[in-house]
Motif scaffolding. Sequence first.
Motif, PDB file in Angstrom:
ATOM      1  N   THR A  50       0.902  -1.251  -0.149  1.00 42.44           N
ATOM      2  CA  THR A  50      -0.077   0.074   0.054  1.00 42.44           C
ATOM      3  C   THR A  50       0.824   1.167   0.132  1.00 42.44           C
ATOM      4  O   THR A  50       0.492   2.453  -0.567  1.00 42.44           O
ATOM      5  N   LEU A  53       1.368   1.645  -3.641  1.00 43.97           N
ATOM      6  CA  LEU A  53       0.329   2.184  -4.452  1.00 43.97           C
ATOM      7  C   LEU A  53       0.036   3.439  -4.095  1.00 43.97           C
ATOM      8  O   LEU A  53      -0.729   4.067  -4.763  1.00 43.97           O
ATOM      9  N   GLU A  57      -1.193   6.757  -5.988  1.00 45.76           N
ATOM     10  CA  GLU A  57      -2.497   7.572  -5.692  1.00 45.76           C
ATOM     11  C   GLU A  57      -2.380   9.005  -5.565  1.00 45.76           C
ATOM     12  O   GLU A  57      -3.083   9.738  -5.919  1.00 45.76           O
ATOM     13  N   GLU A  95      -2.603  -5.833 -13.871  1.00 40.31           N
ATOM     14  CA  GLU A  95      -4.110  -6.403 -14.001  1.00 40.31           C
ATOM     15  C   GLU A  95      -4.869  -5.106 -14.294  1.00 40.31           C
ATOM     16  O   GLU A  95      -6.239  -5.371 -14.765  1.00 40.31           O
ATOM     17  N   LEU A  96      -4.553  -3.934 -13.956  1.00 38.55           N
ATOM     18  CA  LEU A  96      -5.264  -3.094 -14.093  1.00 38.55           C
ATOM     19  C   LEU A  96      -4.996  -2.229 -15.748  1.00 38.55           C
ATOM     20  O   LEU A  96      -5.445  -1.009 -16.049  1.00 38.55           O
ATOM     21  N   PRO A 134      -1.458   6.790 -16.325  1.00 36.80           N
ATOM     22  CA  PRO A 134      -2.704   6.755 -16.690  1.00 36.80           C
ATOM     23  C   PRO A 134      -3.669   6.841 -15.730  1.00 36.80           C
ATOM     24  O   PRO A 134      -4.856   7.087 -15.701  1.00 36.80           O
ATOM     25  N   PHE A 135      -3.315   6.780 -14.030  1.00 37.23           N
ATOM     26  CA  PHE A 135      -3.758   7.013 -13.034  1.00 37.23           C
ATOM     27  C   PHE A 135      -4.155   8.798 -12.952  1.00 37.23           C
ATOM     28  O   PHE A 135      -4.974   8.941 -12.017  1.00 37.23           O
TER      29      PHE A 135
ATOM     30  N   LYS B   7      -9.255 -11.995  -6.683  1.00 38.11           N
ATOM     31  CA  LYS B   7      -9.586 -12.086  -8.237  1.00 38.11           C
ATOM     32  C   LYS B   7      -8.614 -11.091  -8.816  1.00 38.11           C
ATOM     33  O   LYS B   7      -8.445 -10.122  -8.454  1.00 38.11           O
ATOM     34  N   PRO B   8      -8.598 -11.199 -10.252  1.00 38.32           N
ATOM     35  CA  PRO B   8      -7.699 -10.172 -10.915  1.00 38.32           C
ATOM     36  C   PRO B   8      -8.593  -8.586 -10.802  1.00 38.32           C
ATOM     37  O   PRO B   8      -9.723  -8.711 -10.761  1.00 38.32           O
ATOM     38  N   MET B   9      -7.654  -7.796 -10.605  1.00 36.53           N
ATOM     39  CA  MET B   9      -8.192  -6.561 -10.135  1.00 36.53           C
ATOM     40  C   MET B   9      -9.265  -5.999 -11.534  1.00 36.53           C
ATOM     41  O   MET B   9     -10.066  -5.225 -10.779  1.00 36.53           O
ATOM     42  N   ALA B  10      -8.935  -6.201 -12.505  1.00 32.10           N
ATOM     43  CA  ALA B  10      -9.663  -5.522 -13.675  1.00 32.10           C
ATOM     44  C   ALA B  10     -11.176  -6.289 -13.428  1.00 32.10           C
ATOM     45  O   ALA B  10     -12.162  -5.506 -13.469  1.00 32.10           O
ATOM     46  N   VAL B  13     -12.562  -4.212 -10.397  1.00 35.48           N
ATOM     47  CA  VAL B  13     -12.903  -2.717 -10.584  1.00 35.48           C
ATOM     48  C   VAL B  13     -14.225  -2.710 -11.690  1.00 35.48           C
ATOM     49  O   VAL B  13     -15.114  -1.978 -11.591  1.00 35.48           O
ATOM     50  N   ASP B  43      -6.938  -3.304   2.356  1.00 38.72           N
ATOM     51  CA  ASP B  43      -6.295  -2.080   2.141  1.00 38.72           C
ATOM     52  C   ASP B  43      -5.703  -2.135   0.850  1.00 38.72           C
ATOM     53  O   ASP B  43      -5.788  -1.057  -0.208  1.00 38.72           O
ATOM     54  N   ILE B  44      -5.093  -3.173   0.316  1.00 35.18           N
ATOM     55  CA  ILE B  44      -4.520  -3.059  -0.922  1.00 35.18           C
ATOM     56  C   ILE B  44      -5.571  -3.150  -2.229  1.00 35.18           C
ATOM     57  O   ILE B  44      -5.430  -2.267  -3.031  1.00 35.18           O
ATOM     58  N   SER B  47      -7.075   0.373  -2.396  1.00 38.81           N
ATOM     59  CA  SER B  47      -6.361   1.003  -3.089  1.00 38.81           C
ATOM     60  C   SER B  47      -6.328   0.913  -4.427  1.00 38.81           C
ATOM     61  O   SER B  47      -6.406   1.852  -5.339  1.00 38.81           O
ATOM     62  N   LEU B  48      -6.079  -0.383  -4.968  1.00 40.13           N
ATOM     63  CA  LEU B  48      -6.231  -0.660  -6.354  1.00 40.13           C
ATOM     64  C   LEU B  48      -7.674  -0.228  -7.008  1.00 40.13           C
ATOM     65  O   LEU B  48      -7.719   0.097  -7.897  1.00 40.13           O
ATOM     66  N   ARG B  50      -9.462   2.302  -5.800  1.00 39.07           N
ATOM     67  CA  ARG B  50      -9.490   3.528  -6.427  1.00 39.07           C
ATOM     68  C   ARG B  50      -8.795   4.022  -7.546  1.00 39.07           C
ATOM     69  O   ARG B  50      -9.095   4.707  -8.390  1.00 39.07           O
ATOM     70  N   LEU B  51      -7.400   3.413  -7.423  1.00 39.00           N
ATOM     71  CA  LEU B  51      -6.523   3.558  -8.799  1.00 39.00           C
ATOM     72  C   LEU B  51      -7.322   3.333 -10.108  1.00 39.00           C
ATOM     73  O   LEU B  51      -7.176   3.868 -11.114  1.00 39.00           O
ATOM     74  N   GLY B  52      -7.986   1.903  -9.997  1.00 36.17           N
ATOM     75  CA  GLY B  52      -8.807   1.289 -11.132  1.00 36.17           C
ATOM     76  C   GLY B  52      -9.796   2.579 -11.550  1.00 36.17           C
ATOM     77  O   GLY B  52     -10.024   2.635 -12.827  1.00 36.17           O
ATOM     78  N   LYS B  54      -9.773   5.759 -10.999  1.00 39.74           N
ATOM     79  CA  LYS B  54      -9.071   6.664 -11.477  1.00 39.74           C
ATOM     80  C   LYS B  54      -8.574   6.731 -13.084  1.00 39.74           C
ATOM     81  O   LYS B  54      -8.503   7.675 -13.822  1.00 39.74           O
ATOM     82  N   LYS B  55      -8.156   5.696 -13.137  1.00 41.21           N
ATOM     83  CA  LYS B  55      -7.608   5.314 -14.746  1.00 41.21           C
ATOM     84  C   LYS B  55      -8.755   5.552 -15.652  1.00 41.21           C
ATOM     85  O   LYS B  55      -8.622   5.994 -16.721  1.00 41.21           O
TER      86      LYS B  55
END
Lengths: 137, 222
Positions: A50, A53, A57, A95-96, A134-135, B7-10, B13, B43-44, B47-48, B50-52, B54-55
């Motif tokens: 985190t 990450l 953010e 993954e994103l 990209p974020f 699971k995969p983050m995509a 999201v 927590d991770i 965060s992911l 929120r980032l996903g 944002k993208k």
Amino acid sequence: MSFDPAITLFSCHYTSQQSCAEEGSELESLGFPQSINLVRVPCTGKLQVTTLLNAFEEGADGVYVVGCPEDGCHNVKGSARAAKRVEAVREALVELGVEAGRVEMYHLPRGLHPEFVEKGKEMDSRIRDLGPSPFNG
Amino acid sequence: MIVAERKPMAEIVEMVKDCKKVLVLACRGCVTVCSAGGEREADIIASLIRLGAKKEGKKIETITASLVRQCDREYIDEIDQWKGKYDAVVSTACGVGVNFISNLRKDTMVYPALNTTFFGGSAEQGEWTEQCAGCGDCVLHLTGGLCPVARCAKSLMNGPCGGSVDGRCEIHKDVECIWQSIHDRLASFDRSAQMEVIAPIRDWSTAGHGGPRKIVRDDLTV
Ligand code: SF4
Ligand code: SF4
């Protein structure tokens, strides 16, 4: 289109001693990129996924960690742990759909040495090539 | 314990793409032990998320919290303290937890952050292996304490099959032939004769093939 990247570097106390020398002016004189915001930590093993990450953010275009050599960490396994966490972030970025190269781990010798500056330049040029995060769109 | 993985983050999201606020709800039970859905992982994931978002040019706010377990009514009640503060729950519990919240909170949308994988144990640090399939009619007393249902690729009751070579399973050389191990273990207790006993055709209704299973203990109901 060129842009000025924001790069966050987490470096352990031992590999970033240059940053202390003459209040950081020595690093600057050696050509350490201005785009890099250096965050010193007692040991990179303390960094959580985190932590890395959160740097994204907060707007970082790239994030990297500099810790001791894997077989010579001051805290035995700290930098090896950091490398695993960097890897976890790398996988999550993929993954994103974000470039894995936006996060990196370097194991460097402790004390004052040129690689610290070289890796900074390498990261700066890599992130300039990748463009804005990209974020941050 | 129940073993799971993120699971995969995509995928996660995508589940929450229309949400503005998400409650990422960890479970302090099994999934904390297998490092898939405890507070740190929640927590991770938050965060992911929120980032996903944002993208994609969106903003998702997250609250991260945890329950002692998500498989008991009394703990699920604690969710009510966040009522009105989220559009959906992303549960990092196993599938039991997601189902329990869905059962008990009709107006709450719950999404799974994990793929619930098996009942297992930690073989080494960072490595978990399947040990039991919850078949409802345990045969471990006949098999030297090693489970042929979960650990034989074919769930054979009379093994090994002809694909067993040097103690390895024919599906992959990294997979132990559990029937070879059952044989060796029975032999070490001087019980090789057990290998000659033919197990009858099994009634798999206890294993879920007869529909969802349920246990009612009259002695515990008041
Ligand atoms: S909800 Fe699932 S992971 Fe959590 S304690 Fe219950 S069984 Fe274990
Ligand atoms: S025989 Fe059934 S209950 Fe016993 S360990 Fe195997 S799967 Fe689990």
